[in-house]
Design a protein around this motif. Structure first.
Motif, PDB file in Angstrom:
ATOM      1  N   GLY A  48       0.817  -1.206   0.000  1.00 17.13           N
ATOM      2  CA  GLY A  48       0.000   0.000   0.000  1.00 17.13           C
ATOM      3  C   GLY A  48       0.851   1.257   0.000  1.00 17.13           C
ATOM      4  N   GLN A  49       0.183   2.386  -0.226  1.00 15.55           N
ATOM      5  CA  GLN A  49       0.905   3.650  -0.307  1.00 15.55           C
ATOM      6  C   GLN A  49       1.602   4.009   1.005  1.00 15.55           C
ATOM      7  N   GLN A  50       0.950   3.739   2.133  1.00 16.87           N
ATOM      8  CA  GLN A  50       1.590   4.082   3.398  1.00 16.87           C
ATOM      9  C   GLN A  50       2.817   3.215   3.662  1.00 16.87           C
ATOM     10  N   SER A 107      -5.920   9.771  -3.835  1.00 11.12           N
ATOM     11  CA  SER A 107      -4.937   8.794  -4.299  1.00 11.12           C
ATOM     12  C   SER A 107      -4.260   9.277  -5.571  1.00 11.12           C
ATOM     13  N   ARG A 162      -2.351  -1.354  -4.853  1.00 10.71           N
ATOM     14  CA  ARG A 162      -2.884  -0.620  -3.699  1.00 10.71           C
ATOM     15  C   ARG A 162      -2.187   0.715  -3.512  1.00 10.71           C
ATOM     16  N   SER A 163      -0.915   0.787  -3.887  1.00 10.24           N
ATOM     17  CA  SER A 163      -0.164   2.023  -3.663  1.00 10.24           C
ATOM     18  C   SER A 163      -0.678   3.177  -4.515  1.00 10.24           C
ATOM     19  N   SER A 165      -3.927   3.387  -5.527  1.00 13.49           N
ATOM     20  CA  SER A 165      -5.362   3.574  -5.309  1.00 13.49           C
ATOM     21  C   SER A 165      -5.706   4.003  -3.884  1.00 13.49           C
ATOM     22  N   GLU A 166      -4.747   3.948  -2.965  1.00 18.67           N
ATOM     23  CA  GLU A 166      -4.996   4.371  -1.587  1.00 18.67           C
ATOM     24  C   GLU A 166      -4.733   5.863  -1.419  1.00 18.67           C
ATOM     25  N   PRO A 167      -5.464   6.536  -0.514  1.00 25.29           N
ATOM     26  CA  PRO A 167      -5.335   7.986  -0.366  1.00 25.29           C
ATOM     27  C   PRO A 167      -4.095   8.399   0.411  1.00 25.29           C
ATOM     28  N   GLN A 169      -1.996  10.640   3.144  1.00 26.43           N
ATOM     29  CA  GLN A 169      -2.245  11.121   4.504  1.00 26.43           C
ATOM     30  C   GLN A 169      -1.119  12.093   4.868  1.00 26.43           C
TER      31      GLN A 169
END
Length: 231
Positions: A48-50, A107, A162-163, A165-167, A169
């Motif tokens: 994921g992006q985080q 995202s 996922r990286s 498409s995730e928002p 922060q």
């Protein structure tokens, strides 16, 4: 000595910065290219992006880096901009290399047109959640030699879905941070509207390079010079 933390865009690993890193090290700087989770030699489970933000922060904190110039190319402007807000006074400057920039709660894909989003999501579905790399034809007109295109295509790996498409922060508004935006003119003559808005901040500056979207391959010496001037 300045410490450069260099984050490649989608599909690429730390290797993409080899020529730029060599030029910066020759000037006496510390250079720390990053391979993000799920890409290149770290290819494997979806990330994921985080996780990508954490990857960048970990390089800085684990090496106890100070006076950091943090550069993100293309997609990686989004995690790099978030990481910059988390590292406090370790940060000297953020550099966006012809990249996307993070918007809190949005995202990477949110910045695309509806047709573009549908196209990417279709690719993700067809490839089991990964974004397939570009083909050689996609690099035409970007100031790249045949050898560079062959290298990029041969070493690119699918990018974790996922990286993108995730928002994002944001720990701090990106307009508050000392920032250089590098616009590669062969990939569009002007920055995107969200970048143009941030460039009204006194903390931001614009630098233009007469090359394509992958300057670490097409013009590594010129890119290294721009970065060295920020040290």
């Amino acid at each position: 000595m300045t410490n450069f933390v260099l984050v490649p865009g989608a599909w690429l690993g730390a290797w993409a910065w080899d020529d730029v890193a060599a030029a910066l090290r020759a000037e006496g700087h510390g250079v720390y290219p990053v391979t993000l989770s799920g890409v290149a030699e770290r290819h494997g489970p979806d990330a994921g992006q985080q996780e990508h933000v954490d990857d960048i922060v970990a390089v800085i904190e684990d090496n106890d880096l100070q006076d950091v110039v943090l550069a993100g190319h293309s997609y990686s402007g989004i995690p790099a901009g978030q990481a910059a807000g988390r590292i406090g006074d370790r940060l000297r400057r953020v550099v966006y290399v012809d990249s996307n920039i993070p918007t809190d709660g949005k995202s990477f894909l949110d910045g695309w047109s509806e047709e573009g989003q549908a196209w990417v999501r279709g690719q993700l579905e067809e490839s089991g959640g990964y974004w397939p790399p570009l083909t050689a034809e996609d690099y035409v007109g970007q100031d790249l030699s045949d050898e560079s295109v062959a290298l990029i295509v041969s070493r690119s790996t699918p990018h974790p879905g996922r990286s993108i498409s995730e928002p994002a922060q944001l720990a701090r508004p990106i307009g508050e941070l000392p920032t250089t935006y590098i616009k590669c003119l062969m990939d569009g003559a002007t920055p995107s509207s969200d970048v143009a808005e941030q460039l009204t901040s006194p903390s931001w500056e614009l630098v233009e390079l007469p090359t394509g979207h992958w300057p670490m391959f097409s013009q590594p010496t010129a890119l290294a010079k721009v970065l060295n001037n920020l040290a």
